[in-house]
Scaffold this active site. Structure first.
Site, mmCIF file in Angstrom:
data_model
loop_
_atom_site.group_PDB
_atom_site.id
_atom_site.type_symbol
_atom_site.label_atom_id
_atom_site.label_comp_id
_atom_site.label_asym_id
_atom_site.label_seq_id
_atom_site.Cartn_x
_atom_site.Cartn_y
_atom_site.Cartn_z
ATOM 1 N N HIS A 1 43.052 117.585 97.201
ATOM 2 C CA HIS A 1 43.755 118.398 98.198
ATOM 3 C C HIS A 1 43.375 119.872 98.053
ATOM 4 O O HIS A 1 42.492 120.229 97.260
ATOM 5 C CB HIS A 1 45.266 118.187 98.118
ATOM 6 C CG HIS A 1 45.894 118.549 96.794
ATOM 7 N ND1 HIS A 1 45.801 119.779 96.219
ATOM 8 C CD2 HIS A 1 46.640 117.796 95.931
ATOM 9 C CE1 HIS A 1 46.457 119.811 95.077
ATOM 10 N NE2 HIS A 1 46.967 118.602 94.863
ATOM 11 N N CYS B 1 60.442 115.403 80.781
ATOM 12 C CA CYS B 1 59.140 116.090 80.906
ATOM 13 C C CYS B 1 59.309 117.363 81.733
ATOM 14 O O CYS B 1 59.835 117.309 82.849
ATOM 15 C CB CYS B 1 58.123 115.175 81.573
ATOM 16 S SG CYS B 1 56.663 116.057 82.129
ATOM 17 N N CYS C 1 54.652 112.001 77.684
ATOM 18 C CA CYS C 1 54.742 111.853 79.142
ATOM 19 C C CYS C 1 53.499 111.121 79.622
ATOM 20 O O CYS C 1 52.375 111.590 79.427
ATOM 21 C CB CYS C 1 54.845 113.193 79.867
ATOM 22 S SG CYS C 1 54.718 112.969 81.658
ATOM 23 N N LYS D 1 56.299 122.781 96.385
ATOM 24 C CA LYS D 1 55.185 122.234 95.626
ATOM 25 C C LYS D 1 54.463 121.213 96.519
ATOM 26 O O LYS D 1 55.104 120.483 97.270
ATOM 27 C CB LYS D 1 55.746 121.521 94.389
ATOM 28 C CG LYS D 1 54.690 121.146 93.411
ATOM 29 C CD LYS D 1 55.253 120.530 92.147
ATOM 30 C CE LYS D 1 54.104 120.175 91.313
ATOM 31 N NZ LYS D 1 53.691 119.102 90.776
ATOM 32 N N CYS E 1 51.526 113.176 82.308
ATOM 33 C CA CYS E 1 50.742 114.310 81.774
ATOM 34 C C CYS E 1 49.701 113.830 80.768
ATOM 35 O O CYS E 1 48.794 114.575 80.422
ATOM 36 C CB CYS E 1 51.624 115.302 81.022
ATOM 37 S SG CYS E 1 52.863 116.131 81.986
ATOM 38 N N HIS F 1 42.922 121.481 94.565
ATOM 39 C CA HIS F 1 41.664 121.170 93.868
ATOM 40 C C HIS F 1 40.509 121.975 94.456
ATOM 41 O O HIS F 1 39.653 122.490 93.756
ATOM 42 C CB HIS F 1 41.333 119.684 93.971
ATOM 43 C CG HIS F 1 42.452 118.796 93.516
ATOM 44 N ND1 HIS F 1 43.057 117.882 94.340
ATOM 45 C CD2 HIS F 1 43.093 118.713 92.336
ATOM 46 C CE1 HIS F 1 44.016 117.266 93.683
ATOM 47 N NE2 HIS F 1 44.070 117.746 92.457
ATOM 48 N N HIS G 1 57.053 116.785 85.098
ATOM 49 C CA HIS G 1 57.389 115.712 86.050
ATOM 50 C C HIS G 1 58.884 115.464 86.178
ATOM 51 O O HIS G 1 59.300 114.651 87.005
ATOM 52 C CB HIS G 1 56.661 114.425 85.659
ATOM 53 C CG HIS G 1 55.182 114.545 85.801
ATOM 54 N ND1 HIS G 1 54.365 114.984 84.777
ATOM 55 C CD2 HIS G 1 54.371 114.346 86.872
ATOM 56 C CE1 HIS G 1 53.118 115.024 85.206
ATOM 57 N NE2 HIS G 1 53.095 114.654 86.467
ATOM 58 N N LYS H 1 52.681 114.366 97.298
ATOM 59 C CA LYS H 1 52.567 113.205 98.185
ATOM 60 C C LYS H 1 53.935 112.806 98.709
ATOM 61 O O LYS H 1 54.084 112.456 99.865
ATOM 62 C CB LYS H 1 51.944 112.030 97.414
ATOM 63 C CG LYS H 1 50.453 111.873 97.706
ATOM 64 C CD LYS H 1 49.918 110.566 97.171
ATOM 65 C CE LYS H 1 49.491 110.716 95.725
ATOM 66 N NZ LYS H 1 48.929 109.567 95.080
HETATM 67 N N1 MSP Z 1 41.353 116.461 84.677
HETATM 68 C C1 MSP Z 1 42.029 117.661 84.346
HETATM 69 C C2 MSP Z 1 41.057 118.753 83.934
HETATM 70 C C3 MSP Z 1 40.157 118.412 82.802
HETATM 71 S S1 MSP Z 1 39.030 119.686 82.503
HETATM 72 C C4 MSP Z 1 38.276 119.282 81.094
HETATM 73 C C5 MSP Z 1 42.861 118.148 85.526
HETATM 74 N N2 MSP Z 1 42.519 117.673 86.725
HETATM 75 S S2 MSP Z 1 43.354 117.915 88.082
HETATM 76 O O1 MSP Z 1 42.653 117.184 89.091
HETATM 77 O O2 MSP Z 1 44.720 117.597 87.894
HETATM 78 O O3 MSP Z 1 43.317 119.441 88.390
HETATM 79 C C6 MSP Z 1 42.111 120.106 88.592
HETATM 80 C C7 MSP Z 1 42.317 121.525 89.033
HETATM 81 O O4 MSP Z 1 43.013 121.587 90.276
HETATM 82 C C8 MSP Z 1 43.126 122.363 88.049
HETATM 83 O O5 MSP Z 1 42.452 123.572 87.802
HETATM 84 C C9 MSP Z 1 44.413 122.615 88.783
HETATM 85 O O6 MSP Z 1 44.992 123.832 88.444
HETATM 86 C C10 MSP Z 1 43.951 122.617 90.224
HETATM 87 N N3 MSP Z 1 45.080 122.378 91.099
HETATM 88 C C11 MSP Z 1 45.705 121.194 91.386
HETATM 89 N N4 MSP Z 1 46.754 121.463 92.203
HETATM 90 C C12 MSP Z 1 46.837 122.782 92.461
HETATM 91 C C13 MSP Z 1 47.583 123.592 93.356
HETATM 92 N N5 MSP Z 1 48.585 123.113 94.048
HETATM 93 N N6 MSP Z 1 47.218 124.896 93.474
HETATM 94 C C14 MSP Z 1 46.136 125.425 92.841
HETATM 95 N N7 MSP Z 1 45.409 124.691 92.013
HETATM 96 C C15 MSP Z 1 45.878 123.437 91.591
HETATM 97 O O7 MSP Z 1 43.749 118.941 85.325
#
Ligand code: MSP
Length: 502
Positions: free
Chosen positions: A19, A145, A127, A313, A130, A22, A148, A316
Site C-alpha cells: 500500500h 502487544c 507477539c 491508521k 510482530c 510501503h 497490535h 485492511k
Molecule cells: N520486513 C520488514 C523489514 C525488514 S528489513 C530487513 C518490514 N516490512 S513491512 O512490509 O512491514 O514494512 C516495510 C516498510 O514500509 C517499513 O519501512 C515501514 O515503515 C513502511 N510502512 C508500512 N506502513 C507504513 C505507513 N502507513 N506509513 C509509512 N510507512 C509505513 O517491516
C-alpha cells in the site's frame, strides 16, 4: 578501488499486498537514486521481499496455498507495483533465494563458532504478528502487544541466543563517534537510551516456525525472521566470504545480485532507509551482528514517519488502505510521487487526505509549474517558432539559479525532500511572478525585443526546473525538458490538467 554509493529500502513482508506506506519508503529511495545518478554518482539501489516467518506461513495457509506459492505471488505484486511507480532499483532480493539462505546459514554457523551465538532456553511473552518478544517494560498492562493491542502469547522454547549484551558499549561508542548513523537526529535519543538501559541477548531461532531458514548444524531450529531479513543487505551485495567452499562454488555467482565488481565496492551501505517502527532493528541488532562479523557498519540509518489516512491508521479492517497504483491510474504516477514528499517533512508522520492531494496538485503542479510552461511556450510561439539551443541567463538570474541548486543539493544531503520541493516550487513561483510583473503579452506591443528576452530567460530557467523535478517526476520531468529543448514549439497538451473541485 571504486566504492559505489549503496542505498537500500527495507525488504517488504509478503503477508499483505503493498500500500501507500510501503510505496513511500521505496519512492524516497528512488528519488535519491535518481538525484545522485543525475549528479554523476555511481549509485546502487536495493529492494526486495521478506518472505519467511510464522505470519507468512499463516497467510499462505489461510489462502490454502503453499508458502512458496504465496510468496511468489505477493513478491511479484511488489515488483509489479514498483514497475507502475517507475522505481529504478538495481536489484531485487527475495529472502527465499537459495543463495541468500546459504549466506544466512553460513553466518549463523560462523557466529556459533565465535561464541556470539549460543544455545539456551527462553520463556517470555511473544507477539505472533510482530514476530517479536516483549518484556514487561514494553508491553501494555495485562500482557498486551503495544502494536497490535492483542494479548501476547506465553512461549517456552529451546533457542539459540545472539550475544547482543556484548555490544552495548561498542554500539554506544559507535553512535557517539558517528552522529550521522542515527538519523534524523530527533530519533537518536530513543535508541541511545534503549541501549544504555541494558541490552539482553536476543533469541534468534524458533523451533515452532517451520517456514524459515534451518540452522545448518541443528535443523530443528529455524532462524528468526529478523536475523534472516537484515542479512539481505549484505547477501545481495555479494557477501559470499562466509560460505563454505562447496557452497561458494554453487552460490557465490548468484549472490552478486547487484552488478558491481566486488562486495567491498558496495559495503558498507551509505544509507538504510526505514520506517520509524523498524529503526531499532536497524540501529541496534543489525550493527551488533555486523560487529560480530567484523564488517564495517552502514553510514546512516534514516527513519521516516508514518502515514495515516484522514486521521486513521491505514488498515485492511478499516478499509481505508490507499492503493498507490489506483491513485496513480487516476492522477498520474508523477503527481503522486511528488505529493508524498511535499506534504510532509521527511521523518515526521503525515496524514493523507484527498482534499490536500487535490489542493497541492492544483496549486503546485497545475497552477505553478504546468501553467508557467504553457504560458511561456505559447507567448514565445507568437513571436518566433523556434527555441534556441543556448540561452545565456543574465548574471543575477544565473546566480539565483545556482543558489537554488545548492540549496536543493544540501536538502538532499539532509534527506529533506520537502525542502527540495519547496525550493523548486518557490523558484517556479518567482518565475510566474515575473510573468505577472512584466506582462510580456503587453510588452510585445511596445518593445518586442525586451519581451522576447524575458520569455527566453523564462525558458532557460525552466530547463533547471525540469531537471530538478525529474527525480520526483521521471516521466513528466523528461517531457518538460523535451518541450524546452532547442527546436520548433508545438501545440502541447497541458502537463497537469487541473483537477476539478467536485
Ligand atoms: N520486513 C520488514 C523489514 C525488514 S528489513 C530487513 C518490514 N516490512 S513491512 O512490509 O512491514 O514494512 C516495510 C516498510 O514500509 C517499513 O519501512 C515501514 O515503515 C513502511 N510502512 C508500512 N506502513 C507504513 C505507513 N502507513 N506509513 C509509512 N510507512 C509505513 O517491516
Amino acid at each position: 578501488m571504486t566504492k559505489k554509493m549503496y542505498i537500500t529500502t527495507p525488504i517488504y513482508y509478503v503477508n499483505s499486498v503493498p500500500h501507500l506506506g510501503h510505496a513511500y519508503t521505496t519512492i524516497a529511495c528512488d528519488i535519491l537514486a535518481r538525484h545522485y545518478r543525475q549528479q554523476g554518482v555511481d549509485i546502487r539501489f536495493l529492494t526486495g521481499t521478506d518472505e519467511h516467518g510464522a505470519n507468512i506461513e499463516k497467510s499462505a495457509a489461510a489462502k490454502g496455498v503453499s508458502p512458496k506459492a504465496w510468496t511468489d505471488e505477493v513478491s511479484a505484486k511488489y515488483r509489479e507495483l514498483w514497475k507502475t511507480l517507475n522505481i529504478s532499483y538495481d536489484a531485487f532480493i527475495r529472502t527465499t533465494d537459495p543463495a541468500h539462505e546459504h549466506v544466512v546459514q553460513a553466518i549463523f554457523e560462523k557466529l556459533l563458532q565465535s561464541g556470539d551465538i549460543y544455545l539456551g532456553s527462553y520463556s517470555g511473552k511473544y507477539c505472533v504478528s510482530c514476530e517479536q518478544y516483549y518484556d514487561e517494560s514494553e508491553m501494555l498492562p495485562g500482557g498486551i502487544c503495544p502494536v497490535h493491542k492483542k494479548p501476547l502469547t506465553e512461549v517456552h522454547e529451546e533457542t539459540y541466543f545472539f550475544k547482543l549484551s556484548r555490544y552495548e558499549k561498542p554500539l554506544l561508542k559507535y553512535y557517539e563517534e558517528h552522529p550521522e548513523f542515527l538519523s534524523p537526529k530527533y530519533r537518536a535519543n530513543e535508541i541511545i537510551n534503549f541501549v544504555k538501559s541494558g541490552l539482553r541477548d536476543l533469541s534468534v531461532t524458533r523451533t515452532k516456525v517451520k517456514w524459515g531458514v534451518p540452522v545448518k548444524s541443528n535443523p530443528a531450529h529455524t532462524i528468526y525472521v529478523w536475523f534472516d531479513a537484515l542479512i539481505n543487505y549484505i547477501s545481495a551485495a555479494g557477501a559470499g566470504m562466509f560460505l563454505c567452499e562447496g557452497d561458494k562454488a554453487e552460490h557465490q555467482e548468484k549472490l552478486a545480485l547487484i552488478k558491481a565488481e566486488k562486495f567491498e565496492d558496495l559495503w558498507p551501505a551509505d544509507l538504510h532507509m526505514v520506517g520509524k517502527e523498524i529503526f531499532r532493528f536497524h540501529t541496534v541488532i543489525w550493527p551488533a551482528v555486523l560487529m560480530a562479523l567484523g564488517l564495517p557498519l552502514p553510514k546512516k540509518v534514516f527513519a521516516h514517519g508514518w502515514w495515516t489516512v484522514e486521521g486513521n491508521k491505514m488498515s485492511k479492517t478499516l478499509g481505508n488502505v490507499i492503493d498507490p497504483a489506483k491513485l496513480s491510474a487516476e492522477y498520474g504516477v508523477d503527481p503522486v510521487r511528488a505529493f508524498l514528499f511535499r506534504e510532509v517533512p521527511f521523518g515526521q508522520d503525515g496524514d493523507f487526505s484527498m482534499t490536500s492531494f487535490k489542493n497541492r496538485y492544483n496549486a503546485d503542479l497545475a497552477n505553478n509549474i504546468g501553467n508557467l510552461l504553457s504560458r511561456t511556450l505559447n507567448m514565445l510561439a507568437k513571436q518566433q517558432p523556434q527555441i534556441p539551443a543556448d540561452i545565456i541567463l543574465p548574471a543575477e538570474i544565473q546566480q539565483k539559479t545556482n543558489e537554488t541548486e545548492s540549496a536543493i543539493n544540501k536538502a538532499y544531503e539532509e534527506l529533506a525532500f520537502d525542502k527540495v520541493l519547496e525550493q523548486i516550487y518557490g523558484y517556479s513561483a518567482d518565475l510566474n511572478k515575473k510573468v505577472a510583473d512584466t506582462k510580456p503579452w503587453e510588452l510585445v506591443k511596445t518593445d518586442p525585443e525586451a519581451a522576447k528576452a524575458i520569455l527566453l530567460e523564462l525558458i532557460g530557467c525552466q530547463r533547471y526546473v525540469a531537471k530538478w523535478m525529474t527525480p520526483f517526476m521521471p516521466t513528466i520531468g523528461a517531457e518538460m525538458s523535451k518541450r524546452l529543448e532547442a527546436g520548433t514549439i508545438e501545440k502541447y497538451a497541458p502537463l497537469f490538467p487541473r483537477i476539478a473541485d467536485k
